[in-house]
Enzyme design. Structure first.
Site, mmCIF file in Angstrom:
data_model
loop_
_atom_site.group_PDB
_atom_site.id
_atom_site.type_symbol
_atom_site.label_atom_id
_atom_site.label_comp_id
_atom_site.label_asym_id
_atom_site.label_seq_id
_atom_site.Cartn_x
_atom_site.Cartn_y
_atom_site.Cartn_z
ATOM 1 N N CYS A 133 0.838 -1.193 0.000
ATOM 2 C CA CYS A 133 0.000 0.000 0.000
ATOM 3 C C CYS A 133 0.884 1.259 0.000
ATOM 4 C CB CYS A 133 -0.972 -0.016 1.180
ATOM 5 S SG CYS A 133 -2.401 1.081 0.954
ATOM 6 N N ASP A 202 -3.167 1.357 9.792
ATOM 7 C CA ASP A 202 -4.362 2.187 9.937
ATOM 8 C C ASP A 202 -4.724 2.323 11.409
ATOM 9 O OD1 ASP A 202 -4.931 2.777 7.240
ATOM 10 O OD2 ASP A 202 -5.795 0.789 6.948
#
Length: 267
Positions: A133, A202
């Protein structure tokens, strides 16, 4: 009470993933509250607080898994509400709120740089790295290592379906780092070439569990199988306070149209 257009635009950009990465999302949320404070037409402290609460709610409902977003909002709103109990002057609380928002933005940027310096010390000259990512904390580590003169090579997953890995590739390529983009399913195939895996987060739960982009756990399993060290780069504002009392991190489910078009769904 209406939410300023600038706040609505930031909320929409977070929701549609034009703003990506937990750190960038947190800074954008803080900037949204700065805009709300700047543009508030309130004539009383009570109304000012109400304006900020409306902006905060508009931002909170955008990306549930990125704990950095509510933590950024909590940081500013808690301090603003505490200050509200000590003043009746709207301009004073406006200035305080703007200063608090800017302080969060600046400290979060500094945290990224510190993570880069600390993380770069864990990387050896000649290391082959793999990331998933797009994480500003992770790219900061790689760029800091390169600035130290360490010769590194990076595998970056493309990160389907929205290809955030392409952002990572561009950042590292612009920094002069050798990067190879791979399809997500190729991770296990290249893992035998990798010395270290570095990813962002996250959210981090109270028990140390990490929540990150879908596919991260598969990469961790492949690294474990190959005895490759796995590192997570994360600022403290990514720690989830709800998990201290048994709460779970809400996992966001995106629209199916990010995978297939409407016609396919109707078939």
């Amino acid at each position: 009470m209406s939410v300023p257009l600038g706040v609505e635009e930031i909320a929409d950009r977070i929701r549609t993933m034009q703003i990506r990465g937990a750190g960038e999302i947190a800074r954008a949320a803080a900037q949204g509250l700065v805009i709300a404070a700047t543009e508030s037409k309130a004539t009383s402290v009570q109304n000012f607080v109400s304006d900020l609460e409306g902006a905060a709610q508009a931002l909170l409902h955008t990306r549930p898994t990125a704990v950095s977003l509510p933590n950024a909002i909590r940081f500013i709103m808690h301090r603003m509400k505490s200050f509200a109990q000590k003043t009746v002057d709207v301009e004073s609380i406006r200035a305080f709120t703007i200063s608090t928002g800017q302080s969060f933005i600046n400290s979060s940027k500094m945290a990224k740089e510190v993570i880069g310096e600390i993380g770069a010390r864990r990387i050896r000259d000649g290391d082959v790295l793999l990331t998933h990512c797009n994480s500003s904390a992770t790219t900061s580590i790689f760029i800091s290592a390169a600035k130290m003169g360490k010769r590194i090579r990076v595998f970056a997953t493309e990160t389907r379906p929205l290809y955030q890995g392409h952002l990572t590739v561009k950042e590292l390529t612009d920094a002069g780092i050798d990067v190879t983009v791979i399809v997500d399913s190729a991770v296990r195939h290249v893992m035998h070439e990798v010395d270290r895996v570095v990813v962002g987060a996250d959210a981090v739960a109270a028990n140390g569990a990490v929540v990150n982009k879908i596919g991260t756990s598969l990469i961790a399993l492949a690294a474990h199988e190959a005895s490759v060290r796995f590192f997570v780069a994360a600022e403290t504002f990514k720690f989830s306070p709800e998990t201290l009392i048994g709460g779970l991190v809400e996992i966001e489910e995106r629209s199916p149209t990010e995978l297939v078009d409407e016609e396919f769904l109707k078939a």
